[in-house]
Design an enzyme around this catalytic site. Structure first.
Site, PDB file in Angstrom:
ATOM      1  CD  GLU A 179      -2.780  -1.439   2.337  1.00  0.00           C
ATOM      2  OE1 GLU A 179      -2.620  -0.660   3.308  1.00  0.00           O
ATOM      3  OE2 GLU A 179      -3.603  -2.361   2.340  1.00  0.00           O
ATOM      4  CD  GLU A 191      -4.442  -8.064   1.097  1.00  0.00           C
ATOM      5  OE1 GLU A 191      -5.320  -7.420   1.733  1.00  0.00           O
ATOM      6  OE2 GLU A 191      -3.226  -7.798   1.169  1.00  0.00           O
TER       7      GLU A 191
END
Length: 575
Positions: A347, A451
Site C-alpha cells: 500500500e 486479497e
C-alpha cells in the site's frame, strides 16, 4: 507405455489441440488489448467505435459538441484527425456526445488523449438521469497519444451525456478514437467462458483402436482428473489453523495456496527491537509444506503508519533505515526459496510512512533488498482500489504503473516487480475491473488478485462470484487469494464458514467454483470411428476403458493435458 498383460493391445490416440475461433467470430467478443505507451498516432477505435457517432472524427465534429464553456476545434495532423477542447475554465469543460444507455448493459469504454503541454489526468464521465458515472482515467501527455480504457454500468435506462474531465484547466484536451461498446450480461458471461476455454482448457480427442488399429465403437471411457494445473485459487490463513483440526481439514481439502494474514508482518515477528520471534510463521509454514500448500510471503513492509512495530516510531531516519535493512535481511533470508512470492511493500500508493522518514526512494530500496536476499522469488507491489474503486485516483491503473516503473528502474539484472491487486470490493464495476486489468497487463508483468473479499450485504455472494469469475477468466490473472482467514471472533471482512466449519453462503460460492474449475470426472462413449472428444482443464488424468475387447477394464491409463499446445500423443496400453 504398457500396463500388464500380453493380449488385446489397445492404442489410445490422443490429439490435444487448442480450438481457435475464426477471426470473424472473435470480433464479436471482448477485446482485451490495451496500450500503455504514448504513441505518435492513436490506434483505431475498438469495436469500430461501438455506439459512438463519428468515433475517429473523420466526419469533422459530427455527433460532438462543446461541453461547459469549452471551445471546440476539429484538427488534422498528417492523416490523423481529432477534436480539441480549449479555453477551459472548469474541470468538466470539454467535448461531449449524447448517447442512449440501457440499465441491463455493461459498457466498455476506450479513447485516446493528448494535452497541449506537460501532462494531466483525464477522466471519462457519463451524466445520466440518475447522476454521474465515472468510467476511468489516464495521465495524458503532450506531443503523443495515451489510451484510456475503462467501463461502467448505469442505474437507469435513458439518454446520457458522455464527456471528459481534467482538473488541470490550463491545458487543451485533444480526443481521438473514442469507443463505447455495450454488452449484455449473456455476452459478458460468454467472454468469460471463451477466455476460460483458451486459458485453462484444451480440446482432447481420444481414439480407441484394437491391436489391428480397428476403431472400437461404443467403448465406455471414464476420465478422472488427479492433478489440476489450472490457475491457483487459495485462501488466507492465520495461527488458528495450527491447533484446530476442523479448520485444518476444511482448509486442506480445498486450497493449494495461502497467504498468512499477519504472522509474517514486522509487528508480529519483532514486537520489540532486536527480539525476533518467528515461531508462529515457522510453524504455519511447516504445516503448509506437510500438506503441499504453497505460501505467498506477506509482507516485508507496510507503508501504513498504523501498522508498524511501536518501537520504530522514535527512531531517527538513519536508525530506521538500518532497522529496515535488518528487517528485510532477516525475514527474506529466513524464508528464501520456500515461498512462491513476496509482497515486498504494501500500500505505498495510499501511504508513505517510510518515504516520509527515509526519503522518496524508500520503497525502491526495499525491493532492492528483497531481490538481493531472495532473487528467484517473485516480488509484488500490493495495493488496494486499483480495480475496486474508480474514484480513488491515488491507486488508479495509471498511477499504479507509474510507481511500478519507478521501482522497476531501480532494480538490476532485469528483476521483475509483479502486480498485486488486493481486490477488497463493495459493489464491483465489472467493466472497469476488466478494463483496468487490461491496462495493467500491458506492462507485461505477472498479476494476482491477492486479497479478494466483498463487504457484507444482501448481494455479497453474487458480487463475490462475479469477482472470482472475472479474475479466473481474465487471460492475464495468474492467481487469486481469498481474504477469508478464519477467526472465532470473526474474519477481516468476509468469512467462508461459521465457527463449526459449516459453510456460509460465501463458502458455498467458493466450493461451487472450485468444483466447476477443478478436479472433475468425465464419462463418455466412443463413436463409430472410435473417437471421444471433450474440453478439459489442464492437468493429469486417469483413463479407464470398458469394452468387450478389453479384458482388464481396471487398468488405468495416464493422460496429461498440458497448458500449451501439444502435438499428437500416442499412448499404447495392454489389457
Amino acid at each position: 507405455m504398457s500396463f500388464g498383460g500380453q493380449n488385446n493391445i489397445i492404442v489410445l490416440l490422443l490429439q490435444i489441440c487448442l480450438l481457435l475461433l475464426a477471426e470473424s467470430k472473435a470480433n464479436a467478443f471482448y477485446d482485451y488489448t490495451a496500450s500503455i505507451e504514448c504513441l505518435e498516432n492513436p490506434h483505431k477505435p475498438q469495436y469500430g467505435g461501438g455506439i459512438i457517432t463519428n468515433p475517429d472524427f473523420n466526419l469533422g465534429t459530427k455527433g460532438w459538441s462543446a461541453f461547459g464553456s469549452a471551445k471546440t476545434e476539429h484538427k488534422q495532423l498528417g492523416s490523423n484527425k481529432f477534436i480539441v477542447a480549449r479555453n477551459r475554465n472548469q474541470p468538466y469543460d470539454s467535448v461531449s456526445q449524447t448517447i442512449d444507455l440501457q440499465k441491463d448493459k455493461l459498457y466498455t469504454f476506450s479513447a485516446w488523449f493528448q494535452v497541449s503541454e506537460g501532462e494531466a489526468s483525464i477522466s471519462v464521465v457519463v451524466k445520466t438521469t440518475t447522476g454521474y458515472k465515472h468510467g476511468g482515467s489516464v495521465v495524458a501527455k503532450s506531443k503523443c497519444w495515451s489510451m484510456l480504457k475503462g467501463g461502467f454500468t448505469v442505474d437507469a435506462s435513458g439518454p446520457a451525456e458522455l464527456y471528459f474531465e481534467s482538473n488541470k484547466t490550463s491545458v487543451e484536451i485533444r480526443v481521438d478514437s473514442v469507443s463505447l461498446q455495450p454488452f449484455t450480461q449473456k455476452e459478458w458471461n460468454s467472454h468469460q467462458n471463451e477466455s476460460i476455454e483458451k486459458k485453462h482448457k484444451r480440446r482432447v480427442r481420444i481414439q480407441v483402436v484394437d491391436s489391428h488399429r480397428k476403431p472400437l465403437t461404443n467403448a465406455k471411457l471414464s476420465i478422472e482428473q488427479k492433478v489440476s494445473s489450472t490457475v491457483p485459487i487459495g485462501c488466507a490463513t492465520n495461527k488458528n489453523i495450527l491447533n484446530n483440526v476442523k479448520y485444518q481439514q476444511w482448509f486442506t481439502s480445498r486450497f493449494g495456496i495461502t497467504t498468512f494474514e499477519n504472522e509474517m508482518k514486522w509487528y508480529s515477528t519483532e514486537p520489540s527491537q532486536g527480539k525476533e520471534d518467528y515461531s508462529l510463521a515457522d510453524a504455519m509454514l511447516q504445516f503448509m509444506k506437510q500438506n503441499h500448500i504453497a505460501v505467498r510471503g506477506h509482507n516485508v513492509f507496510w507503508d501504513d503508519p498504523k501498522y508498524q512495530p511501536g518501537w520504530i516510531n522514535s527512531l531517527s531516519p538513519s536508525a530506521l533505515a538500518l532497522a529496515a535493512e535488518n528487517r528485510a535481511k532477516s525475514v527474506v533470508s529466513r524464508y528464501k526459496g520456500q515461498l512462491i512470492a513476496w509482497d515486498v511493500v504494501n500500500e505505498n500508493l495510499h501511504f508513505s510512512f517510510f518515504e516520509n522518514k527515509m526519503g522518496a526512494n524508500a520503497s525502491e530500496t526495499f525491493y532492492k533488498y528483497a531481490n538481493q536476499y531472495d532473487p528467484p522469488t517473485l516480488m509484488f507491489m500490493n495495493e488496494f482500489n486499483t480495480i475496486e474503486e474508480i474514484s480513488d485516483q491515488k491507486s488508479s491503473p495509471a498511477n499504479y504503473l507509474k510507481r511500478l516503473r519507478k521501482i522497476q528502474s531501480y532494480l538490476a539484472n532485469g528483476a521483475q516487480v509483479a502486480i498485486g491487486l488486493e481486490s477488497h470490493f463493495r459493489v464491483p464495476n465489472l467493466p472497469y475491473m476488466r478494463a483496468s486489468i487490461d491496462m495493467l497487463a500491458a506492462a507485461g508483468m505477472p498479476i494476482w488478485l491477492t486479497e479478494v473479499d466483498v463487504e457484507n450485504g444482501p448481494k455479497q455472494t453474487l458480487y463475490l462470484e462475479q469477482v472470482l469469475r472475472e479474475g479466473h477468466s481474465h487471460p492475464n490473472i495468474g492467481g487469486m487469494i481469498i481474504w477469508g482467514a478464519w477467526s472465532p471472533q470473526g474474519c477481516y471482512r468476509m468469512c467462508l464458514t461459521d465457527n463449526n466449519f459449516n459453510n456460509l453462503p460465501t463458502g458455498d460460492v467458493v466450493d461451487k467454483l472450485l468444483h466447476e474449475w477443478g478436479i472433475r470426472k468425465l464419462e463418455g462413449t466412443t463413436d463409430a470411428n472410435g473417437f471421444f472428444e471433450a474440453s478439459v482443464f489442464h492437468g493429469d488424468y486417469e483413463v479407464k476403458i470398458i469394452h468387450p475387447a478389453v479384458k482388464n477394464s481396471s487398468l488405468v491409463h495416464r493422460l496429461n493435458v498440458p497448458s500449451t499446445n501439444s502435438s499428437t500423443l500416442l499412448l499404447q496400453v495392454s489389457s
